[in-house]
Every structure is written in structure tokens, then in C-alpha cells.
Design a protein around this motif. Structure first.
Motif, PDB file in Angstrom:
ATOM      1  N   ARG A   6       4.344  88.540  51.208  1.00 33.15           N
ATOM      2  CA  ARG A   6       3.056  87.863  51.380  1.00 33.15           C
ATOM      3  C   ARG A   6       3.293  86.444  51.882  1.00 33.15           C
ATOM      4  O   ARG A   6       4.153  85.728  51.380  1.00 33.15           O
ATOM      5  CB  ARG A   6       2.280  87.829  50.065  1.00 33.15           C
ATOM      6  N   GLY A   8      -8.725  78.698  46.935  1.00 37.30           N
ATOM      7  CA  GLY A   8      -7.576  79.488  46.504  1.00 37.30           C
ATOM      8  C   GLY A   8      -6.921  78.876  45.300  1.00 37.30           C
ATOM      9  O   GLY A   8      -7.182  77.747  44.929  1.00 37.30           O
ATOM     10  N   GLY A  53      -1.691  81.281  48.220  1.00 37.78           N
ATOM     11  CA  GLY A  53      -1.804  82.446  49.093  1.00 37.78           C
ATOM     12  C   GLY A  53      -2.468  83.579  48.332  1.00 37.78           C
ATOM     13  O   GLY A  53      -3.161  83.366  47.339  1.00 37.78           O
ATOM     14  N   ARG A  54      -2.206  84.783  48.758  1.00 37.10           N
ATOM     15  CA  ARG A  54      -2.800  85.974  48.146  1.00 37.10           C
ATOM     16  C   ARG A  54      -1.940  86.400  46.964  1.00 37.10           C
ATOM     17  O   ARG A  54      -1.307  87.445  46.968  1.00 37.10           O
ATOM     18  CB  ARG A  54      -2.886  87.074  49.206  1.00 37.10           C
TER      19      ARG A  54
END
Length: 194
Positions: A164, A133, A180-181
């Protein structure tokens, strides 16, 4: 070497066991010394070992051998000059966490041919971790906490936001890194998504 000059003056020549720079002089003229006293401290500044504070939450993703970039702001010489980068690999990580700073000490050996890095100076370090990531920097105020998770809100449309879940990482002043996303705004612009 001990000797007497033509005028009857005594002279002493001391040979150092290594090339370098005199960092401290412990002896003065007229001071009696013995063979156990240190007269000078000589250091080799062509290679330095930098200590890096690694945040506790990042320690699991860091291992010896990963690339490290140490950035000396202003080249360590004049205010406003260009930052200078030094590259090396992480030599070691301390087996303990500092209880007050919540960091572990990392050590990296750096070539210092121009002597810009100095003992007890400060610089910034970037470690290239193996983690999956990407890391995005957000303002600290954008990081929210709900029960056991951290959140940031991402704008999807003019009046539509989505929460998120993220993992907070190290920060620098008013910004904090999160994983994270998420995609950084600059990356969105490059992809034509902004």
C-alpha cells in the motif's frame, strides 16, 4: 527607597515592576551601579511560551489556532512520575525552515500555574492537524521505497500481503508515522477485525 537605619546603616529597597521569580542576579554587595544597569532579571512563570519543532512535511497541514498538547514526561519533577499535559493553541509558525533540522518553529502559549514548565526544558508536543485521513505508526524498517513512492506491506491472510502506498510523516525513534489506506492494529481489535 534609600534610608538610614537607627544604627546608622544604609538600606536600599528596590521595587520590581512585576511579580515573579528572580531568575538572575547581576548585582552583588559592594558593586556600584548606575540607573542604566540591570540588577535582577525577574520572570513571570505562570504563563510560558513553548517553541515546537514542526517537521517540514507537516507544515502545510498546520495552521495557527489548532489545538496543541504539550506532554512533560515525569511531570518534570521525579523520574517515573506521571506525565503532565498542558493544553493550548498554536500562536504562530515561523516563515522559514531550519536548513539543518528541516523543521519550522511553532509557538504556543501555555498556562503554567505550578511552575512545572521551565526555560530551556524539553517536552513532547502533539498538534491536531486539519489533514484528512489518519496517521498510523509503523516500525521504520517496515517503510519501503519503490521509485517515487513509499510503501508498507499489509498482511491480508497468513500467506498473503498487499503493498500500500503511504505518505511518511514525523517519527519518534524506531517508529515513523505514515498516512494512507491503513488502520491501526488497536483500531482493528476494537472493530473485531483482527
Amino acid at each position: 527607597m534609600v534610608g538610614v537605619s537607627a544604627r546608622g546603616e544604609r538600606s536600599y529597597t528596590l521595587a520590581a515592576p512585576l511579580d515573579g521569580v528572580v531568575a538572575h542576579r547581576h548585582a552583588t554587595v559592594g558593586h556600584f551601579v548606575n540607573d542604566e544597569e540591570s540588577l535582577f532579571t525577574i520572570v513571570d512563570t505562570s504563563v510560558v511560551v513553548a517553541e515546537i519543532d514542526i517537521p517540514e512535511m507537516d507544515v502545510p497541514r498546520v495552521r495557527p489556532g489548532i489545538p496543541v498538547i504539550v506532554v512533560l514526561e515525569g511531570g518534570g519533577v521525579l523520574e517515573g512520575s506521571v506525565p503532565v499535559e498542558f493544553r493550548g493553541r498554536l500562536d504562530s509558525i515561523a516563515p522559514e525552515i531550519d536548513p539543518h533540522r528541516r523543521t519550522a518553529k511553532g509557538r504556543v502559549t501555555l498556562e503554567n500555574p505550578e511552575g512545572l514548565l521551565r526555560a530551556n526544558g524539553f517536552a513532547r508536543a502533539r498538534l491536531e492537524t486539519d489533514s484528512k485521513g489518519s496517521t498510523v505508526m509503523v516500525p521504520r524498517g517496515a517503510l519501503q521505497r519503490a521509485r517515487d513512492v513509499h510503501l508498507v506491506f499489509v498482511r491480508l491472510a497468513a500467506d498473503l500481503f498487499e503493498a500500500r502506498v503511504v505518505e511518511p510523516l514525523a517519527g519518534n525513534g524506531e517508529f515513523i508515522g505514515v498516512r494512507g489506506r491503513l488502520v491501526a492494529r488497536a483500531a482493528l481489535a476494537e472493530q473485531g477485525l483482527e
